[in-house]
Design an enzyme around this catalytic site. Structure first.
Site, short mmCIF file in Angstrom:
data_model
loop_
_atom_site.label_atom_id
_atom_site.label_comp_id
_atom_site.label_asym_id
_atom_site.label_seq_id
_atom_site.Cartn_x
_atom_site.Cartn_y
_atom_site.Cartn_z
N ILE A 148 -6.24 -0.24 -1.38
CA ILE A 148 -7.21 0.42 -0.49
C ILE A 148 -7.29 1.89 -0.87
O ILE A 148 -6.57 2.74 -0.33
CB ILE A 148 -6.82 0.26 1.00
CG1 ILE A 148 -6.69 -1.22 1.35
CG2 ILE A 148 -7.85 0.94 1.90
CD1 ILE A 148 -6.43 -1.49 2.82
N PRO A 149 -8.17 2.24 -1.82
CA PRO A 149 -8.35 3.65 -2.19
C PRO A 149 -8.95 4.45 -1.03
O PRO A 149 -9.83 3.95 -0.31
CB PRO A 149 -9.33 3.58 -3.37
CG PRO A 149 -9.32 2.15 -3.82
CD PRO A 149 -9.03 1.34 -2.60
N HIS A 150 -8.51 5.69 -0.89
CA HIS A 150 -9.04 6.57 0.16
C HIS A 150 -8.62 8.00 -0.15
O HIS A 150 -7.73 8.24 -0.96
CB HIS A 150 -8.52 6.15 1.54
CG HIS A 150 -7.03 6.20 1.65
ND1 HIS A 150 -6.22 5.22 1.11
CD2 HIS A 150 -6.18 7.11 2.20
CE1 HIS A 150 -4.95 5.51 1.33
NE2 HIS A 150 -4.89 6.66 1.99
N ALA A 151 -9.26 8.94 0.52
CA ALA A 151 -8.91 10.36 0.41
C ALA A 151 -9.16 11.00 1.77
O ALA A 151 -9.45 10.31 2.75
CB ALA A 151 -9.72 11.03 -0.69
#
Length: 696
Positions: free
Chosen positions: A609-612
């Site tokens: 789950i990519p996120h920033a």
């Protein structure tokens, strides 16, 4: 009645039904009985003003405390909660045969109702490994471990006393404790003895260089009374030798011995070394407002700091939030974790009155906290109760809400809370979110309020306070929608310099002065201002969309393979970029995050789950999914293969939590992952998402 007496001004019908969880019909029925009793005792009945609400006159408020202390037990009807508490106390404290008629006489209800309540109590005791037995000669007896009996006695007494203590100041609590003990035939104590118990706790604080929360001081005083009563009947605890060896080395052990000597002199009892160790456990598990720096280099503190780092990191990953000041968060969390560790380790569960409220108001935060608490549970070797999880959830929730911008410093407010730092933090953050022009200068305990002065414009408290000329608003630790509306209206009425009603109020006052004598002009002006105050702004909780609202069909892609993990992130985020949910900078931030921190976004085999951070390019909340037939590695050694990427674009620390919880539930089932991996079209994936997107 306590809700009306503790409130300065009016209480709306809606507030009563929400606060007490009863129907409008029940409110009117109860008020009818209350007014009958008030009238019979020559007091003013509860008044009602249409569109404003109910209120109690000052004459009645002044007379009630003394009159209630003289109320004959036969005139008082226990609530279901009180009935069960008294039954539990009777069963656990019986020193002679106890039969159903005795229990009926105690709670003043019919045989059928007593049996119904008794069955509930039996189940509560069974959950604590205590069994209620009955025979014709001895009546009812409770069989089980003495530690478990004391734990349940503390819970039952806390339920009884919390209702009385809530409206009492520090001095009145001593009288309440003595009066209820006398009514119960539990342990007869004088006001002088009760005062000495509180003084002994204060001496303990000084000896250890710590400060207990207001709530914990009452809790500990009650624990000491229970210990004395049990010892009078030769009901002693036994502590394992290996545990005693460790406890004797704690600074709290010497403080426990000092308390034990004082109790021995007061009540002619003898505290064994086992009892001193039991007291030591209670002291170690007591909630505090601070942490004693002495000894913080110990191995135990070192391990607790490590556990806190793991819990905060896991919470950030699972909630997809970023706490900006990790060092401060972890230091403050040690204040809560240290006593919680001892309570869990030694099975000293304390009842958290906010547990159900936390679970209902912040369900996602509670669920995530339940997961990250596994680190603490692993270290203690015991499972944390829901009450402990709720205390932790309050802490995390408070920090999440605090991540917003600082309010404009126009008015200064003070928060007074007897439940400790974690509870005051979440209340403080709610106030800062509610009032953009108010600066909350501090969150303090009741004792600090009683002994110190603060330069503030108004006070928000979870308990009634002695009058000091400052406006005081009494609220729940967690504000409901209606309480937010009411508080907003009250503060606006108090400080708005351009209040439209001011002119009307002054005009009416002038008219009244010409035709009547005003006894208290200031109070009359305040009540008229409140009456003419315009409708408050409706405050709504942040709406949290379901998974199916975010992860729609156009946000799902099925591809065969990609060249590397960077391309996988860019491709997975493409629908969000095309639909203007995010900016290009957000994609680059996600890639940089993995480069700096490693493959932390790989939350399970084949899933990432990519996120920033929201400020790195998120325009609005969104999710997108990329399913790859051939996995892509997120590690240099070729491991961490990922087939499913779900990009999360969060706008804050809360709005995405419901969808995230539903996604977590969906991906936790192995067969669901197989459905996603084997899909040839997006249709089965969309159907799966719909199935897990039901309203709770």
């Amino acid at each position: 009645m306590s809700q009306l007496v503790q409130t300065d001004g009016y209480v709306r019908l809606r507030d009563l039904t929400e606060k007490l969880q009863i129907s409008r019909r029940t409110v009117y029925y109860d008020l009818e009985k209350i007014n009958y009793w008030l009238t019979q005792n020559q007091l003013d009945p509860v008044q009602y003003v249409r569109t404003v609400g109910f209120y109690v006159t000052d004459k009645t408020k002044r007379a009630l405390p003394a009159m209630l202390s003289e109320v004959d037990k036969g005139q008082y009807y226990f609530s279901a909660k009180e009935r069960r508490a008294w039954l539990g106390i009777c069963l656990l404290s019986a020193t002679q045969p106890l039969f159903l008629q005795d229990l009926m006489d105690k709670i003043g209800v019919s045989r059928g109702t007593t049996n119904t309540e008794l069955n509930v109590v039996k189940q509560e005791l069974r959950s604590a490994q205590l069994i209620v037995q009955f025979n014709n000669k001895q009546g009812y007896t409770v069989v089980g471990n003495e530690l478990d009996k004391r734990k349940m006695l503390l819970q039952y007494w806390s339920r009884i006393l919390s209702m009385e203590w809530k409206a009492a100041d520090s001095a009145q609590k001593v009288s309440v404790l003595c009066r209820l003990m006398e009514r119960s035939d539990f342990l007869q104590i004088t006001v002088e003895q009760a005062t000495k118990i509180y003084e002994q706790i204060e001496s303990c604080e000084q000896q250890l260089g710590i400060q207990f929360t207001d709530e914990m001081i009452d809790h500990f005083a009650l624990s000491l009374v229970i210990i004395c009563n049990r010892l009078r009947h030769d009901c002693c605890v036994k502590v394992d030798e290996d545990k005693k060896a460790v406890l004797r080395n704690a600074a709290e052990y010497e403080a426990a011995r000092a308390i034990g000597e004082a109790l021995s002199d007061m009540f002619a009892i003898r505290l064994t070394d086992d009892e001193c160790c039991y007291l030591t456990i209670n002291l170690l598990g007591a909630k505090r407002n601070d942490v004693n720096d002495e000894g913080n280099s110990s191995i135990e503190i070192h391990h607790l700091r490590r556990i806190i780092r793991l819990m905060v990191s896991d919470f950030e990953k699972q909630a997809y939030v970023f706490f900006q000041n990790r060092t401060a968060i972890e230091e403050q969390m040690l204040i809560h974790i240290k006593p919680a560790y001892y309570r869990i380790k030694y099975g000293l569960e304390i009842e958290n009155p906010l547990t159900e409220t936390i679970k209902q108001t912040y369900p996602e935060i509670f669920k995530i906290t339940r997961k990250v608490a596994a680190h603490l549970e692993s270290y203690t070797g015991r499972k944390a109760s829901e009450h402990e999880i709720a205390y932790l959830a309050i802490y995390f929730g408070g920090w999440m809400k605090e991540q917003g911008s600082k309010p404009i410093q126009r008015k200064r407010a003070l928060v007074v809370c007897g439940n400790g730092i974690s509870t005051s933090r979440i209340l403080q953050s709610q106030l800062e979110s509610l009032f953009s022009a108010v600066d909350v200068v501090a969150a303090i305990s009741l004792r600090e309020y009683e002994t110190h002065s603060y330069e503030v414009d108004f006070v928000v408290s979870t308990t009634p306070l002695p009058k000091r000329g400052l406006p005081v608003f009494v609220v729940s630790p967690i504000l409901s929608d209606s309480e937010k509306e009411k508080l907003l209206s009250q503060v606006n009425a108090l400080f708005s310099e351009q209040n439209k009603s001011n002119h009307s109020v002054k005009t009416i006052l002038d008219i009244i002065k010409r035709h009547a004598q005003i006894l208290d002009e200031k109070s009359l002006q305040e009540e008229l201002t409140q009456y003419f105050q315009g409708g408050p702004q409706l405050i709504k909780e942040i709406r949290k969309p379901m998974l199916a609202e975010l992860l729609t069909e156009e946000m799902i892609q099925l591809k065969s393979e990609v060249s590397d993990w960077r391309e996988a992130i860019r491709l997975a985020a493409a629908p969000l970029l095309q639909q203007q949910f995010i900016e290009q900078s957000y994609i680059e931030a996600m890639i940089e995050s993995v480069q700096e921190m490693g493959p932390y976004i790989v939350i399970a085999p084949k899933i990432a789950i990519p996120h920033a951070r929201p400020e790195q390019g998120v325009k609005r909340l969104g999710m997108s999914m990329l399913r790859l037939e051939r996995g892509v590695s997120f590690a240099e050694d070729g491991s961490r293969d990922v087939n499913v990427l779900i990009v999360l674009a969060a706008v804050d620390n809360e709005t995405h939590l419901r969808a995230l919880a539903q996604l977590s539930s969906m991906l936790s089932e192995g067969e669901n992952l197989e459905t996603i991996l084997g899909a040839t079209t997006t249709e089965p994936i969309v159907e799966l998402i719909q199935r897990y997107s039901q309203s709770e």
